[in-house]
Write a protein that holds these residues in place. Structure first.
Motif, short mmCIF file in Angstrom:
data_model
loop_
_atom_site.label_atom_id
_atom_site.label_comp_id
_atom_site.label_asym_id
_atom_site.label_seq_id
_atom_site.Cartn_x
_atom_site.Cartn_y
_atom_site.Cartn_z
N ILE A 109 0.84 -1.20 0.00
CA ILE A 109 0.00 0.00 0.00
C ILE A 109 0.88 1.26 0.00
N LEU B 114 0.85 4.45 -2.43
CA LEU B 114 0.37 5.70 -1.82
C LEU B 114 1.39 6.83 -2.03
N ASP C 173 1.06 8.04 -5.53
CA ASP C 173 -0.20 8.77 -5.73
C ASP C 173 -0.14 10.17 -5.08
N GLU D 6 -8.00 1.84 -2.25
CA GLU D 6 -7.31 1.89 -0.96
C GLU D 6 -6.51 3.19 -0.88
N VAL D 7 -5.72 3.43 -1.92
CA VAL D 7 -4.87 4.62 -1.96
C VAL D 7 -5.74 5.88 -2.10
N ARG E 28 -5.99 8.99 0.53
CA ARG E 28 -5.72 10.40 0.14
C ARG E 28 -6.96 11.26 0.40
#
Ligand SMILES: NC(=O)c1ccc[n+]([C@@H]2O[C@H](COP(=O)([O-])OP(=O)(O)OC[C@H]3O[C@@H](n4cnc5c(N)ncnc54)[C@H](OP(=O)(O)O)[C@@H]3O)[C@@H](O)[C@H]2O)c1
Length: 296
Positions: A12, A16, A19, A200-201, A205
């Motif tokens: 993850i 992340l 991103d 998830e990401v 955010r």
């Protein structure tokens, strides 16, 4: 925003970091070794040490630590490591958030918090359940206490099973399904709270950027499925038929409590808080998330 991330090298964390950077955030990564890049800062969770200056001007800390839950059998020492590798880093980060007045702390947790929740749809108000994973999640969430007491906005990331092209659950299941070994587990009626890696990401955010969000959030896809439905969808995504079901007694016999809690139990978790706050999921159905992870 300036954001410090722990556990940034994981499944993850890696997605992340990339991103957040694409969205224009300034990311610092905590590493448990000598820093090798300008964006790295060293920390040693068991010793409670973090490089001086790490939290200067920081708007949020994101905590994604912990050894893999399903990587090895749950011996006594493995269970202790599963616990300690989450609670100890979380306590250290919560204290740092409190000491340095960091406004927000987004900290890892899992839908395992709810235990075996049967077929009832559950949102973030549902109580915690029984079993090892529920216990770990309660301690993990409680380890954020110092940050909560200091008045930081604390978000507890109750994550489901992340469907990623990079590994995780699909890293284990895809080769089995490709080898015609993908059958439903036990009765197949247990829910499997999946979420795509993108969501998830995206959900993390979104929680970072919306300061009205605090407390637990379920990071799960909006349309939960049972294990039987998931098995069918994954078999179809890899272009294979489903194979014969794996009986519950075999799973319990080989994997013990780990098999019982990870494979034969589940939660029909609904991402109620993210949806109410207006987060737009990229993948609504498990078939869409599997197509994104595996390719259609
Ligand atoms: N993936 C899922 O489906 C899922 C589901 C529910 C919950 N979660 C939770 O979300 C978090 C991140 O998941 P992930 O899939 O990205 O995990 P992951 O790929 O296993 O990465 C976890 C990270 O934790 C750090 N770590 C490993 N051992 C540690 C230790 N002994 N002490 C402190 N830190 C340690 C490592 O980061 P560094 O080497 O950079 O320090 C590692 O990259 C975990 O807490 C996991 O339990 C994940």
């Amino acid at each position: 925003m300036r954001v410090v991330i722990a556990g940034s090298s994981g499944l993850i964390g890696t997605a992340l970091v990339s991103d957040l950077r694409s969205a224009g955030h300034d990311v610092l990564r905590l590493v448990r070794r000598a820093p090798a890049a300008p964006d790295e800062r060293r920390w040693d969770p068991p010793a409670g040490r973090i490089d001086d200056g790490t939290f200067d001007g920081v708007d949020a800390v994101i905590n994604l630590n912990g050894v893999g839950i399903a990587d090895r059998p749950w011996s006594g020492s493995r269970k202790q490591l599963i616990r300690d590798s989450r609670t100890v880093p979380t306590e250290v980060l919560a204290a740092a958030v409190a000491d340095h007045g960091v406004p927000a702390f987004l900290s890892g947790s899992a839908v395992g918090y709810y235990g075996d929740a049967g077929g009832k749809a559950i949102d973030e108000t549902a109580p915690s359940g029984t079993g090892f994973l529920a216990e770990v999640c309660r301690e993990w969430e409680a380890a954020t206490q110092k940050a909560q007491e200091a008045g930081a906005r604390v978000v507890l990331l109750r994550t489901g099973l992340v469907l990623s092209p990079a590994g995780g659950l699909l890293g284990t299941l895809k080769p089995l399904f490709k080898a015609f070994l993908g059958g439903r587990l036990g009765s197949g009626t247990q829910y499997q709270p999946w979420i795509s890696l993108d969501d998830e990401v995206g959900g993390i955010r979104f929680a970072l950027e919306h300061d009205t969000i605090s407390g637990p959030i379920n990071l799960t896809g909006p349309t939960p499925v049972t294990n039987a439905q998931f098995t069918k969808a994954l078999a179809s995504a890899v272009g294979r038929p489903t194979s014969i079901p794996v009986p519950a007694f075999a799973i319990k016999g080989v994997l013990g409590a780990m098999g019982e809690e990870m494979l034969l139990s589940g939660q029909r978790a609904i991402p109620a808080k993210l949806q109410a706050a207006g987060y737009q999921f990229r993948h609504h159905a498990v078939s869409e998330a599997l197509a994104a992870a595996i390719g259609s």
